[in-house]
Enzyme design. Structure first.
Site, mmCIF file in Angstrom:
data_model
loop_
_atom_site.group_PDB
_atom_site.id
_atom_site.type_symbol
_atom_site.label_atom_id
_atom_site.label_comp_id
_atom_site.label_asym_id
_atom_site.label_seq_id
_atom_site.Cartn_x
_atom_site.Cartn_y
_atom_site.Cartn_z
ATOM 1 N N TYR A 76 10.116 -2.488 -9.796
ATOM 2 C CA TYR A 76 8.784 -2.229 -10.346
ATOM 3 C C TYR A 76 7.904 -1.326 -9.501
ATOM 4 C CZ TYR A 76 3.862 -3.120 -11.421
ATOM 5 O OH TYR A 76 2.540 -2.967 -11.687
ATOM 6 N N CYS A 94 0.825 -1.200 0.000
ATOM 7 C CA CYS A 94 0.000 0.000 0.000
ATOM 8 C C CYS A 94 0.860 1.252 0.000
ATOM 9 C CB CYS A 94 -0.860 0.028 1.264
ATOM 10 S SG CYS A 94 -1.759 -1.489 1.549
ATOM 11 N N GLY A 99 -1.671 1.304 -4.554
ATOM 12 C CA GLY A 99 -2.895 0.622 -4.145
ATOM 13 C C GLY A 99 -4.114 1.289 -4.727
ATOM 14 N N ASN A 103 1.714 -0.105 5.566
ATOM 15 C CA ASN A 103 2.167 -0.762 4.341
ATOM 16 C C ASN A 103 3.096 -1.893 4.742
ATOM 17 O OD1 ASN A 103 4.573 0.170 1.743
ATOM 18 N ND2 ASN A 103 3.104 -1.485 1.772
ATOM 19 N N GLY A 104 2.789 -3.095 4.273
ATOM 20 C CA GLY A 104 3.635 -4.237 4.608
ATOM 21 C C GLY A 104 2.774 -5.428 4.951
#
Ligand code: AMP
Length: 485
Positions: free
Chosen positions: A264, A22, A50, A124-125
């Site tokens: 990416y 995210c 996200g 995030n994670g």
């Protein structure tokens, strides 16, 4: 809010089927009228991290108000909503989408009341010990609204913050195993912290006298903030009326930034480890040209993920660079469509070949990665149908042979083409005339950092954070070597 979505879920180490890749944002801007708008712009810049849901939590000093919903940032927020979100501190979140768990309850920020008020949290994670922690909290009488491990972090902090929130976070991180880059807002404070490996990125910036936290530095550029530095692995920054304080919250750290962020995930205009990602990706393309040259007439990128590397490939090889496909920018990332049938349609929906340019040409086609192989296969066939004489596929990362447990959706092991096929077989599967992947050494060298500074698990199966016993991880599958080169 109801908890009707509290479903029987697979309580393994990928509890949310890796939805936690995210974007997180935070800003402390006392006296700033446009706080919600700044947060909105920050989230807009992090939209690529996200697309399932977006949200923000704003504190005016007395109350913390959360607004979140399913959808893209501009679908969730409008003028009217933003004008009601007034305050001096805000955090925001954009959430990744995969199958099975597209619930409102999983949208973030997540909020909890605790002894001293309310906290809201954006994460995030991905935790690898969420099953144990959830069990522990449930036994202690905690109720969960969502199926996300982020609520576990919020729950632990709320439980442990009897004295103050900083103390609660310090106690919480002792129990967390996995990847987390987190922003928290309370009535008075903005806090950002990162796991001891720093797997997911988190940076600190300044806007005038105010501080900003963002998953990526592109979140600063959009609001005119200046990038100060990365928040260190195992560091907590606290911003309140007294300014910025920083504390080390874990004793041992081992920087292991996710190398897939370089390949990416992060935007090319962001900086990671101080390096502009466009430059790193350009370098990957140059290395790729040296490792896998091709007799060709034109180098074309798979837009946008392959563009920076394709430029580097062309520069290094001397083969001219050109655009060979036009991307419909209003279609989201192909990957986010969960079903294979839809994913296959996705490539055609997104990319259209420029027939006049590619007809009769020997093409080098550069993309950042092959995960399942769907995208490359579709692209090669599309280019051949459009008249390309030869298609030489060049990938600016090694074969993805191992699943990620720390927050990037790289699919299950058995879906990864490199776990089933070697390079020659993959080349035949995607119908390319040749296929070349950048070596892990080449990839690491392009970053300008040592391999030990990265998590490279998706490429080599070396997982820096031990996976918890309850992980439904097929060890045998993990031990199968990746068929590379
Ligand atoms: P695949 O079709 O499964 O081989 O996917 C590879 C394509 O998806 C490449 O064009 C990548 O740019 C893109 N991609 C790779 N990893 C991800 C990810 N975690 N999320 C979304 N897209 C991805």
């Amino acid at each position: 809010m109801s908890n009707r979505y509290l479903d029987a879920r697979n309580l393994n180490c990928r509890p949310d089927r890796l939805e936690e890749a995210c974007g997180v944002f935070g800003i402390y801007a006392s006296g700033e009228e446009d706080l919600a708008r700044l947060t909105y712009f920050g989230l807009y810049a992090l939209q690529h991290r996200g697309q399932e849901s977006a949200g923000m939590a704003v504190s005016d000093g007395s109350n913390v108000l959360v607004f979140k919903d399913m959808g893209l940032v501009p679908q969730v927020f409008n003028e009217k909503i933003l004008s009601t979100l007034t305050g001096k501190i805000a955090i925001g979140h954009t959430r990744y989408s995969t199958t099975g768990s597209t619930h409102w309850e999983n949208a973030q920020p997540i909020h909890k009341t605790y002894k001293h008020g309310t906290l809201a949290l954006a994460h995030n994670g991905n935790l690898v010990n969420s099953a144990e922690l959830r069990k522990m909290l449930t036994q202690n009488g905690n109720k969960f609204r969502s199926t996300s491990d982020s609520e576990i972090i919020a729950g632990l902090i709320a439980n442990f913050s009897d004295e103050n929130i900083e103390g609660g976070i310090k106690k919480t991180v002792k129990l967390l195993k996995g990847a987390y880059a987190v922003t928290v807002v309370t009535e008075e404070k903005l806090i950002g912290f990162r796991d001891s490996y720093g797997i997911r990125p988190l940076s600190l910036g300044k806007l005038g006298d105010n501080y900003v936290i963002s998953s990526e530095t592109c979140g600063f550029d959009i609001i005119g903030a200046e990038f100060l530095r990365d928040i260190e692995p195992g560091e907590m920054v606290i911003i309140d009326e007294k300014g910025l304080h920083s504390e080390k919250i874990v004793s041992k750290t081992q920087p292991s930034l996710c190398i897939f962020e370089f390949v990416y995930f992060a935007r090319p205009d962001s900086y990671l480890y101080g390096k502009p990602l466009h430059n790193a990706r350009n370098e990957m393309g140059r290395m790729l040209a040296k490792e896998h040259p091709a007799d060709a007439d034109l180098v074309i990128p798979v837009p946008d993920s392959g563009t920076s590397a394709a430029v580097g490939y062309a520069q290094s090889s001397g083969v001219p660079f050109g655009e060979g496909m036009i991307k419909n920018r209003y279609v989201g990332r192909t990957f986010i469509q969960p079903a294979q049938s839809i994913r296959q349609m996705g490539v055609k929906m997104k990319l259209n070949p420029l027939k006049e340019i590619i007809k009769g040409k020997r093409l080098v086609v550069v993309d950042d990665s092959i995960v399942r192989g769907t995208t490359s296969k579709q692209i090669v066939n599309m280019l051949k149908e459009a008249g390309a004489k030869e298609v030489h596929m060049r990938i600016s990362s090694p074969p993805v042979g191992y699943p990620c447990f720390y927050g990037i959706d790289t699919a299950e092991k058995e879906e990864l083409i490199a776990s089933r096929m070697g390079v020659d077989e993959t080349r035949d599967f995607i119908n390319a005339d040749s296929l070349g992947y950048l070596s892990l050494e080449g990839l690491v060298a392009s970053s300008g950092k040592a391999q030990g500074m990265f998590c490279t698990a998706c490429f080599d199966g070396v997982y820096p954070i031990k996976l918890s016993k309850t992980c439904k991880l097929n060890k045998e599958m993990l031990e199968t070597p990746v068929n590379s080169k």
